[in-house]
Design an enzyme around this catalytic site. Structure first.
Site, mmCIF file in Angstrom:
data_model
loop_
_atom_site.group_PDB
_atom_site.id
_atom_site.type_symbol
_atom_site.label_atom_id
_atom_site.label_comp_id
_atom_site.label_asym_id
_atom_site.label_seq_id
_atom_site.Cartn_x
_atom_site.Cartn_y
_atom_site.Cartn_z
ATOM 1 C CG HIS A 20 -33.854 -5.312 -0.314
ATOM 2 N ND1 HIS A 20 -33.030 -5.696 0.725
ATOM 3 C CD2 HIS A 20 -33.211 -5.700 -1.441
ATOM 4 C CE1 HIS A 20 -31.948 -6.288 0.250
ATOM 5 N NE2 HIS A 20 -32.040 -6.299 -1.074
ATOM 6 C CG ASP A 121 -32.976 -4.806 4.067
ATOM 7 O OD1 ASP A 121 -32.028 -5.622 4.091
ATOM 8 O OD2 ASP A 121 -33.671 -4.615 3.056
#
Length: 491
Positions: A20, A121
């Site tokens: 990520h 995110d």
């Protein structure tokens, strides 16, 4: 002062795990670069990961080239040095929801200049919630594959139709029919671990359902993909979420906009990269090496490592196996008496190299000697392999990887799916199928997809256009936010 407040200030906040951080940091650099100084970017990273990022990559020195960029850190609520197993990601998400949320809210309130857009995110739902509470426009970034995102979107319908939960091993090859666009290839076996009735199912299922429930009204969404790769599913996503920006592959997009001749895009590694493997590859024949790497989170049992080792040796193909320290799980019952010494300490001899450490993966995949990739099917690794034109053998571990491996083998026809199997005979057979028997067939398809990936990020390409649209929308949001504040102050 009036001019300063009109400049967009984007805060980017990833889930603090390697995959990520990697993709969202590349987005941060793309915005800094494409904005030409007209966009301020703040990258919010966990304390632990930021320390590792600065230690093992050139990120700090590289981003000094962007005066409008800054790093900020935050406590993630969980000791990251204990995050060694994929299932602990759910613990991290839970800890951040309870402990990091209030800290994040305070950070947003105190940020100077004020944030005009949050790119959070999508795995961390509280980012959107806090942004909305404070009246700050929010865009979700899903670092997972488009197909996996779409399947999660429909998970409540799958459950309602009685296609979940999975009843047992005999049920694994049953087709899932309630996800539009996937009816011809999606099986129970291709769904993630939390659909298989494991102990962490309730927590993760709640997370997925919460993501779907918060999708009304439609929210802006960033996906790391491109039209030519995920076109049919992307069209369906666009229908539900019209403000969807497909701007991948991000690593190739960044490399293209930097006009770099290097095969590797700028590093964001949280591990020390060992370049010795590149020297070894220099001495190997063209397209002869199978690259083996199972990513930054995958955990493998000792007996599984042995099966892979024996299968690779028996295939008689050249291979480079990168083994992350601590990725092979030893315990008192299993012991390590039968563990090949080469997998514990590493070795370089003849047609094989075992590197106990970490490798510059983009450069490895782009090396002329590499002809195949045995991978865990993480989305970053999948895209890196696609851009390099390298076909894959997929052995997925968790999250979107089960879906990705199925798409690679059955939809894209870029490799083979080995999920739920760890047997030396299967390893040997699949390695030979990829590297010898069907090498030309897989190679042609992989080369064509690589060409389309590169075209998508060039000026006029689908991903290039979507990034330009994203930048325009971020600037428009800033004007709206500043206009709203001016009106409030006047009233």
């Amino acid at each position: 002062m009036e001019q300063a407040t009109a400049i967009p200030h984007v805060l980017i906040f990833p889930l603090p795990v390697q995959g990520h951080v990697t993709s969202m940091l590349k987005l941060a650099e793309l915005l800094s670069l494409a904005g030409g100084g007209g966009i301020r970017v703040t990258f919010l990273n966990s304390d632990y990961n930021h320390t590792r990022l600065i230690q093992f990559s050139d990120a700090e020195s590289r981003f000094r080239n962007y005066p409008a960029f800054q790093f900020k850190t935050i406590d993630d609520g969980l000791p990251m040095d204990q995050l060694t197993k994929g299932q602990k990601v759910s613990e991290l998400v839970g800890a951040m929801g309870s402990k990091t949320r209030p800290v994040f809210k305070d950070s947003l309130v105190q940020m100077d200049p004020p944030v005009t857009c949050v790119i959070g995110d999508g795995a961390l739902g509280f980012i959107s919630e806090v942004s909305l509470e404070l009246g700050i426009p929010n865009i979700r970034f899903r670092t997972i594959s488009t197909c996996f995102f779409w399947i999660n979107f429909w998970l409540p319908e799958i459950i309602q139709a009685g296609e979940l939960p999975i009843q047992g091993e005999e049920d694994m090859d049953r087709m899932i029919t309630k996800v539009p666009g996937t009816e011809s290839f999606l099986r129970c076996r291709d769904l993630p671990a939390y659909c298989r009735g494991r102990s962490d199912e309730p927590t993760l299922l709640r997370i997925v359902r919460a993501t779907r429930e918060s999708s009304s009204p439609p929210y802006p969404l960033i996906l790391n993909t491109f039209d030519e790769l995920d076109g049919p599913i992307l069209a369906l996503v666009h229908h539900r979420l019209p403000k969807t920006y497909a701007i991948g592959p991000l690593h190739e997009h960044l490399r293209s906009r930097l006009h770099t001749t290097s095969y590797s895009s700028p590093s964001s590694s949280l591990w020390k990269e060992e370049a010795s493997c590149l020297t070894w590859l220099d001495s190997q024949p063209l397209g002869s090496v199978l690259y083996v790497n199972f990513g930054s989170i995958t955990m493998m049992r000792r007996d599984q490592a042995v099966e892979f080792w024996e299968g690779l040796i028996n295939s008689k193909n050249r291979f480079l196996w990168v083994i992350r320290p601590g990725s092979v799980c030893f315990d008192e019952e299993m012991g390590c008496d039968n563990m090949p010494e080469e997998l514990v300490e590493g070795v370089e001899k003849g047609n094989l190299k075992v590197l106990v450490g970490w490798a510059p993966q983009e450069e490895v995949l782009g090396h002329d000697a590499v002809g195949g990739f045995l991978t865990h099917s993480g989305w970053n690794s999948t895209l890196e392999s696609i851009v390099a034109g390298v076909p894959m053998i997929c052995w997925p571990f968790f999250a979107d990887q089960q879906v990705n491996s199925r798409v690679v083998s059955e939809v894209l026809k870029l490799g083979l799916d080995m999920k739920d199997v760890c047997d030396r005979r299967v390893v040997e057979r699949m390695v030979n199928e990829l590297m010898v028997e069907k090498k030309e067939e897989f190679g042609r398809k992989a080369a064509e997809m690589a060409r389309m990936a590169k075209e998508s990020v060039k000026e006029g390409g689908s991903s290039y256009r979507d990034l330009e649209l994203l930048i325009e929308d971020i600037k428009s949001q800033a004007q709206e936010v500043n206009g709203s504040k001016s009106n409030n102050s006047i009233s």
